[in-house]
Scaffold this motif. Sequence first.
Motif, PDB file in Angstrom:
ATOM      1  N   ALA A  25      -0.424   0.580  -5.059  1.00  0.00           N
ATOM      2  CA  ALA A  25      -0.851   1.979  -4.930  1.00  0.00           C
ATOM      3  C   ALA A  25      -0.281   2.865  -6.042  1.00  0.00           C
ATOM      4  O   ALA A  25      -0.915   3.820  -6.471  1.00  0.00           O
ATOM      5  N   ARG A  39       2.597   5.825   3.388  1.00  0.00           N
ATOM      6  CA  ARG A  39       1.512   4.858   3.594  1.00  0.00           C
ATOM      7  C   ARG A  39       0.399   5.598   4.309  1.00  0.00           C
ATOM      8  O   ARG A  39       0.571   6.019   5.457  1.00  0.00           O
ATOM      9  N   SER A  73       4.121  -2.457  -5.032  1.00  0.00           N
ATOM     10  CA  SER A  73       2.895  -1.914  -4.438  1.00  0.00           C
ATOM     11  C   SER A  73       1.834  -1.714  -5.508  1.00  0.00           C
ATOM     12  O   SER A  73       2.132  -1.328  -6.643  1.00  0.00           O
ATOM     13  N   ASP A  84       0.808  -1.223   0.000  1.00  0.00           N
ATOM     14  CA  ASP A  84       0.000   0.000   0.000  1.00  0.00           C
ATOM     15  C   ASP A  84       0.838   1.268   0.000  1.00  0.00           C
ATOM     16  O   ASP A  84       0.343   2.358   0.293  1.00  0.00           O
TER      17      ASP A  84
END
Length: 343
Positions: free
Chosen positions: A50, A28, A48, A14
């Motif tokens: 994200a 994060r 990740s 994340d």
Amino acid sequence: MRHLLNTLFITSEDAYLTLDGENVVVSRGQQEMGRFPLHTLSAILSFSYAGASPALMGACGSRQINLTFCSPRGRFLARVSGQSQGNVLLRRTQYRMADDPFQSCNLATMFIQGKIYNARQVIARTRRDHPMRVDESTLLAACDTLKELQGQVAQAESLDSLRGLEGVAASTYFGVFDHLILNEKETFYFHGRNRRPPLDAVNALLSFAYSILAGDCASALESVGLDAYVGFLHRDKPGRTSLALDLMEELRAPMADRFVLTLINNRMISPDAFQVRESGAVLLSDAGRKLFLQQWQKKKQEQITHPFLEEKIPWGLVPYMQALLLARYLRGDLDGYPPFLWK
């Protein structure tokens, strides 16, 4: 001489990457986890989901910092690259040679020669270092078979025959790979190559190592002005860095396989570094992935003497030096491409 800069690995699923001035910022949620100066980095590899901000992507592109996105399990997703290096004449030469079956076969022969030679070296190293713990006759027979296949590869006249010989060599090599694993055999065993997904811990390590090495080879090729997507042994396929896979063939055994064996045989990685999914897939855990990448970075800093150039370089620069030699061959500066033959 090119300097080996750092690779920033993002292992949290994340984590989000942004740009602040001349720094990469890893966050994060609302919490900043770290920041790293861009000028110290040659690449960023993110596991990740994200992602990263457009500003950071642009900054990496303009500074030739290769930004690669992979899934948490190591599957390649995308790569952000800046303006192509080199000149159009080099790439046009690459394309012409890739379209010529004879010239493609000549180059592919060198890649496979290097691959088989280095596979023999990995087996021979284990025989030499652990003579009392391995089956000498089995490993010696595999080395003899690989040596014979190497001679046949030199005489191959087509890509199809090369692929057939390479398949036999890979089967021979992986047929004794379990003999090279010396510790914790209840977890680290090898009964054959499997992937997508890997079904045991050794295959999970090999797949992860190959994924990272392929990215390093693609970056190296692009940095010297070659098109990583147009190969000679691996033919064109949308989205596949075929030339990176070509270059990687000779580097699999000494850079990836040997590294995995070192992790296991030196007890640097433990069974609890893996997760087993309901589907049967075996994957590295977050902690296992972090340990792997830390050791990979240390390995890249170790010095070796390049067998062709006879210069001391870090292991991490081997893909770049081979890409440079390939570019020199394509330009006509070398009579032939010298594969990396591990001593």
